[in-house]
Design a protein around this motif. Structure first.
Motif, PDB file in Angstrom:
ATOM      1  N   SER A  54       0.858  -1.144  -0.051  1.00 51.24           N
ATOM      2  CA  SER A  54       0.030  -0.190   0.054  1.00 51.24           C
ATOM      3  C   SER A  54       0.712   1.388  -0.009  1.00 51.24           C
ATOM      4  O   SER A  54       0.560   2.306  -0.693  1.00 51.24           O
ATOM      5  CB  SER A  54      -0.928  -0.077   1.321  1.00 51.24           C
ATOM      6  N   TYR A  55       1.961   1.247   0.701  1.00 44.44           N
ATOM      7  CA  TYR A  55       2.808   2.256   0.776  1.00 44.44           C
ATOM      8  C   TYR A  55       3.406   2.625  -0.739  1.00 44.44           C
ATOM      9  O   TYR A  55       3.813   3.620  -0.984  1.00 44.44           O
ATOM     10  CB  TYR A  55       4.043   2.186   1.862  1.00 44.44           C
ATOM     11  N   ARG A  56       3.849   1.629  -1.331  1.00 48.66           N
ATOM     12  CA  ARG A  56       4.430   1.528  -2.476  1.00 48.66           C
ATOM     13  C   ARG A  56       3.408   2.298  -3.558  1.00 48.66           C
ATOM     14  O   ARG A  56       3.599   3.202  -4.288  1.00 48.66           O
ATOM     15  CB  ARG A  56       5.075   0.241  -2.980  1.00 48.66           C
ATOM     16  N   LEU A  57       2.238   1.760  -3.343  1.00 47.63           N
ATOM     17  CA  LEU A  57       1.269   2.205  -4.041  1.00 47.63           C
ATOM     18  C   LEU A  57       0.937   3.875  -3.902  1.00 47.63           C
ATOM     19  O   LEU A  57       0.896   4.611  -4.936  1.00 47.63           O
ATOM     20  CB  LEU A  57      -0.197   1.803  -4.113  1.00 47.63           C
ATOM     21  N   LEU A  58       0.999   4.078  -2.715  1.00 48.97           N
ATOM     22  CA  LEU A  58       1.021   5.734  -2.484  1.00 48.97           C
ATOM     23  C   LEU A  58       2.001   6.494  -2.978  1.00 48.97           C
ATOM     24  O   LEU A  58       1.845   7.715  -3.319  1.00 48.97           O
ATOM     25  CB  LEU A  58       1.055   6.027  -0.972  1.00 48.97           C
ATOM     26  N   LYS A  59       3.191   5.879  -3.100  1.00 46.28           N
ATOM     27  CA  LYS A  59       4.514   6.415  -3.900  1.00 46.28           C
ATOM     28  C   LYS A  59       4.451   6.269  -5.115  1.00 46.28           C
ATOM     29  O   LYS A  59       5.574   6.539  -6.046  1.00 46.28           O
ATOM     30  CB  LYS A  59       5.683   6.084  -3.104  1.00 46.28           C
ATOM     31  N   GLY A  61       4.421   3.663  -7.109  1.00 42.70           N
ATOM     32  CA  GLY A  61       5.439   2.625  -7.455  1.00 42.70           C
ATOM     33  C   GLY A  61       6.613   2.915  -7.519  1.00 42.70           C
ATOM     34  O   GLY A  61       7.646   2.106  -7.706  1.00 42.70           O
ATOM     35  N   LYS A  62       7.330   3.935  -6.851  1.00 43.76           N
ATOM     36  CA  LYS A  62       8.589   4.325  -6.753  1.00 43.76           C
ATOM     37  C   LYS A  62       9.018   3.449  -5.761  1.00 43.76           C
ATOM     38  O   LYS A  62       8.623   3.180  -4.679  1.00 43.76           O
ATOM     39  CB  LYS A  62       8.671   5.668  -6.395  1.00 43.76           C
ATOM     40  N   GLU A  63      10.379   3.224  -5.706  1.00 48.57           N
ATOM     41  CA  GLU A  63      11.350   2.250  -4.914  1.00 48.57           C
ATOM     42  C   GLU A  63      11.227   2.940  -3.650  1.00 48.57           C
ATOM     43  O   GLU A  63      11.526   4.272  -3.531  1.00 48.57           O
ATOM     44  CB  GLU A  63      12.592   1.872  -5.392  1.00 48.57           C
ATOM     45  N   LEU A  64      11.123   2.289  -2.408  1.00 49.62           N
ATOM     46  CA  LEU A  64      11.117   2.844  -1.227  1.00 49.62           C
ATOM     47  C   LEU A  64      12.417   2.980  -0.651  1.00 49.62           C
ATOM     48  O   LEU A  64      13.651   2.154  -1.011  1.00 49.62           O
ATOM     49  CB  LEU A  64      10.551   2.050  -0.189  1.00 49.62           C
ATOM     50  N   ASP A  67      14.883   3.742   4.900  1.00 44.94           N
ATOM     51  CA  ASP A  67      14.239   4.282   5.918  1.00 44.94           C
ATOM     52  C   ASP A  67      12.611   3.864   5.781  1.00 44.94           C
ATOM     53  O   ASP A  67      11.906   3.478   6.816  1.00 44.94           O
ATOM     54  CB  ASP A  67      14.568   5.506   6.259  1.00 44.94           C
ATOM     55  N   GLU A  68      12.198   4.288   4.785  1.00 44.20           N
ATOM     56  CA  GLU A  68      10.726   3.943   4.275  1.00 44.20           C
ATOM     57  C   GLU A  68      10.568   2.600   4.496  1.00 44.20           C
ATOM     58  O   GLU A  68       9.538   2.267   5.155  1.00 44.20           O
ATOM     59  CB  GLU A  68      10.538   4.728   3.049  1.00 44.20           C
ATOM     60  N   MET A  69      11.207   1.786   4.040  1.00 42.27           N
ATOM     61  CA  MET A  69      11.259   0.103   3.969  1.00 42.27           C
ATOM     62  C   MET A  69      11.004  -0.211   5.320  1.00 42.27           C
ATOM     63  O   MET A  69      10.093  -0.905   5.693  1.00 42.27           O
ATOM     64  CB  MET A  69      12.153  -0.399   3.290  1.00 42.27           C
ATOM     65  N   PHE A  70      11.770   0.273   6.205  1.00 37.40           N
ATOM     66  CA  PHE A  70      12.027  -0.171   7.608  1.00 37.40           C
ATOM     67  C   PHE A  70      10.733   0.190   8.528  1.00 37.40           C
ATOM     68  O   PHE A  70      10.049  -0.444   9.138  1.00 37.40           O
ATOM     69  CB  PHE A  70      13.152   0.366   8.515  1.00 37.40           C
TER      70      PHE A  70
END
Length: 87
Positions: A54-59, A61-64, A67-70
């Motif tokens: 969901s976070y990837r969709l909010l971005k 599809g940009k790579e996290l 820090d964002e991934m953690f």
């Protein structure tokens, strides 16, 4: 989009260590093993992994970033733990 499960499990190890070292929580040996080592990471992890997706969709599809991934993984584990508590 890369596979999130290995990173998700890696973050679990960090969070588990921090929880077990936190004096605010009192775990018995049985509860620690059952909740932290068997039930939660032994499941399908769909709820927690969907947080990352969901976070990837909010971005868009940009790579996290790392820090964002953690943080997405940590939030995903919170969802897993909340849902475990309610079962």
């Amino acid at each position: 989009m890369s596979d999130s499960k290995p990173k998700f499990l890696e973050v679990y190890s960090v969070l588990k260590s921090e929880l077990l070292d936190d004096p605010a929580f009192e775990f018995t040996d049985n509860s620690r093993q059952w909740m932290l080592d068997y039930t939660v990471p032994g499941g399908k992890l769909n709820r927690g992994l969907s947080v990352i997706d969901s976070y990837r969709l909010l971005k868009d599809g940009k790579e996290l970033s790392d820090d964002e991934m953690f943080l997405a993984c940590a939030l995903g584990w919170c969802i897993e733990w909340v849902c475990f508590k309610d079962t």
